[in-house]
Enzyme design. Sequence first.
Site, mmCIF file in Angstrom:
data_model
loop_
_atom_site.group_PDB
_atom_site.id
_atom_site.type_symbol
_atom_site.label_atom_id
_atom_site.label_comp_id
_atom_site.label_asym_id
_atom_site.label_seq_id
_atom_site.Cartn_x
_atom_site.Cartn_y
_atom_site.Cartn_z
ATOM 1 N N SER A 200 -4.801 3.479 13.938
ATOM 2 C CA SER A 200 -3.752 3.473 15.160
ATOM 3 C C SER A 200 -3.978 4.606 16.172
ATOM 4 O O SER A 200 -3.692 4.510 17.143
ATOM 5 C CB SER A 200 -2.248 3.538 14.520
ATOM 6 N N ARG B 6 -5.836 20.738 22.357
ATOM 7 C CA ARG B 6 -4.380 20.603 22.817
ATOM 8 C C ARG B 6 -4.149 19.203 23.059
ATOM 9 O O ARG B 6 -4.693 18.430 23.919
ATOM 10 C CB ARG B 6 -4.226 21.490 24.294
ATOM 11 N N ASP C 250 0.966 -1.138 -0.215
ATOM 12 C CA ASP C 250 -0.108 -0.031 0.042
ATOM 13 C C ASP C 250 0.797 1.289 0.081
ATOM 14 O O ASP C 250 0.411 2.340 -0.415
ATOM 15 C CB ASP C 250 -0.921 0.178 1.214
HETATM 16 P P1 NAP Z 1 4.817 2.979 4.887
HETATM 17 O O1 NAP Z 1 5.939 2.052 5.692
HETATM 18 O O2 NAP Z 1 4.704 3.343 3.722
HETATM 19 O O3 NAP Z 1 3.624 2.209 5.638
HETATM 20 C C1 NAP Z 1 3.401 2.024 6.941
HETATM 21 C C2 NAP Z 1 2.297 0.959 6.783
HETATM 22 O O4 NAP Z 1 1.159 1.413 6.552
HETATM 23 C C3 NAP Z 1 2.515 -0.219 5.916
HETATM 24 O O5 NAP Z 1 2.414 -1.620 6.556
HETATM 25 C C4 NAP Z 1 1.605 -0.095 4.886
HETATM 26 O O6 NAP Z 1 1.101 -1.102 4.126
HETATM 27 C C5 NAP Z 1 0.355 0.579 5.817
HETATM 28 N N1 NAP Z 1 -0.493 1.515 4.770
HETATM 29 C C6 NAP Z 1 -0.352 2.442 4.016
HETATM 30 N N2 NAP Z 1 -1.625 2.654 3.424
HETATM 31 C C7 NAP Z 1 -2.487 1.977 4.189
HETATM 32 C C8 NAP Z 1 -3.856 1.914 4.370
HETATM 33 N N3 NAP Z 1 -4.900 2.727 3.390
HETATM 34 N N4 NAP Z 1 -4.909 1.009 4.910
HETATM 35 C C9 NAP Z 1 -4.134 0.144 5.742
HETATM 36 N N5 NAP Z 1 -2.537 0.202 5.863
HETATM 37 C C10 NAP Z 1 -1.884 0.966 5.052
HETATM 38 O O7 NAP Z 1 4.817 4.262 5.814
HETATM 39 P P2 NAP Z 1 5.039 5.987 5.392
HETATM 40 O O8 NAP Z 1 5.542 5.997 4.037
HETATM 41 O O9 NAP Z 1 5.861 6.588 6.573
HETATM 42 O O10 NAP Z 1 3.399 6.330 5.650
HETATM 43 C C11 NAP Z 1 2.344 5.802 4.655
HETATM 44 C C12 NAP Z 1 1.162 5.413 5.265
HETATM 45 O O11 NAP Z 1 1.449 4.592 6.239
HETATM 46 C C13 NAP Z 1 0.631 6.886 5.884
HETATM 47 O O12 NAP Z 1 -0.010 7.454 5.084
HETATM 48 C C14 NAP Z 1 0.113 6.400 7.311
HETATM 49 O O13 NAP Z 1 -1.142 6.219 7.186
HETATM 50 C C15 NAP Z 1 0.573 4.846 7.357
HETATM 51 N N6 NAP Z 1 1.351 4.817 8.608
HETATM 52 C C16 NAP Z 1 0.771 4.488 9.808
HETATM 53 C C17 NAP Z 1 1.408 4.368 11.128
HETATM 54 C C18 NAP Z 1 0.627 3.933 12.234
HETATM 55 O O14 NAP Z 1 -0.129 3.423 12.065
HETATM 56 N N7 NAP Z 1 1.284 4.372 13.393
HETATM 57 C C19 NAP Z 1 2.712 5.054 11.377
HETATM 58 C C20 NAP Z 1 3.341 5.346 10.156
HETATM 59 C C21 NAP Z 1 2.603 5.444 8.788
HETATM 60 P P3 NAP Z 1 2.354 -1.964 3.277
HETATM 61 O O15 NAP Z 1 3.023 -2.681 4.178
HETATM 62 O O16 NAP Z 1 1.210 -2.707 2.323
HETATM 63 O O17 NAP Z 1 2.851 -0.897 2.304
#
Ligand code: NAP
Length: 270
Positions: A167, A149, A46
């Site tokens: 999350s 805040r 994703d």
């Molecule tokens: P990334 O490593 O590309 O993504 C982090 C994780 O989020 C990966 O497991 C990815 O899946 C998953 N992900 C991305 N879009 C998703 C969706 N629509 N629904 C469910 N899972 C999804 O990290 P990044 O480039 O920093 O950020 C990309 C996205 O990841 C952000 O837009 C954010 O929503 C999400 N993210 C979430 C957290 C958290 O939940 N704490 C932290 C950082 C980022 P794949 O393994 O298939 O790529």
Amino acid sequence: MKIAIYSNSGELSKRVSVKLKQRIEQSQRLEIDDLSPDIVISVGGDGTLLSAFHHYIEIIDQVRLVGIHTGHLGFYTDWRDYEVDELINSLENDNGQSETYPLLEITTKYLDGDDTDVVLALNESTIKEISGTLTADVYIKDQKFESFRGDGLCISTPSGSTAYNKSVGGAIINPSLKALQVSEIASINNRVFRTLGSPLIISPDEWVKIIPDIHKKAVLTCDQQVRSGRPIKSIEYKIAEKRVAFAQYRHTHFWQRVNNAFIGVQDDSI
Ligand code: NAP
């Protein structure tokens, strides 16, 4: 039909991309065109599809996306790495079928200039503070709703609701709904600061405006990328007129994806 391949740097993704390219070059009906494609095939997860979305953002209303996953089943990826031949067959018999999802439009105004920055997010935007807590006023449709805040706020699309939004305790929204969601990130709630404390679902005719405290340094992200280090005057969020389109050659039920990703119980009745 013109196809672009957008891959992550994993070994399996690279192998899948080479195979895809070979099959497209052998096809009478398909050709590689990375500059002005009709279809963008993302190979990875994703996260890779999210990067492909931003890579083709200028022409996003003219392309349809397809995701091949080389890890686990994702929310934007329908095809497995070993299904290249089936995908080529679907592309050759394409009749324009697609499924579209809402996007988030983010309009930022700055304190150091009169320019306005407008960007689109597929998953979400966050507003946080470089250090310390974010203090900001939240308006819905130009009416003050609350003073926030805490660590920050996350504004997500329905298809992004399963990502960072989940999350931080946001609800999961079926992407067939036109809505956006505001979720709090560790809000402070005591006698002095008070917020609603639960996620808000905003309808298509509403918008959310956030005015951060001008004495602090708020940081804005769009799909996890930091947008600017400039001092922010206000950020307005609404559902964009443009939508993202996915070529729909097969259909995986949204709640089946949710079950698969987070619960893992296979139930044919879902
Ligand atoms: P990334 O490593 O590309 O993504 C982090 C994780 O989020 C990966 O497991 C990815 O899946 C998953 N992900 C991305 N879009 C998703 C969706 N629509 N629904 C469910 N899972 C999804 O990290 P990044 O480039 O920093 O950020 C990309 C996205 O990841 C952000 O837009 C954010 O929503 C999400 N993210 C979430 C957290 C958290 O939940 N704490 C932290 C950082 C980022 P794949 O393994 O298939 O790529």
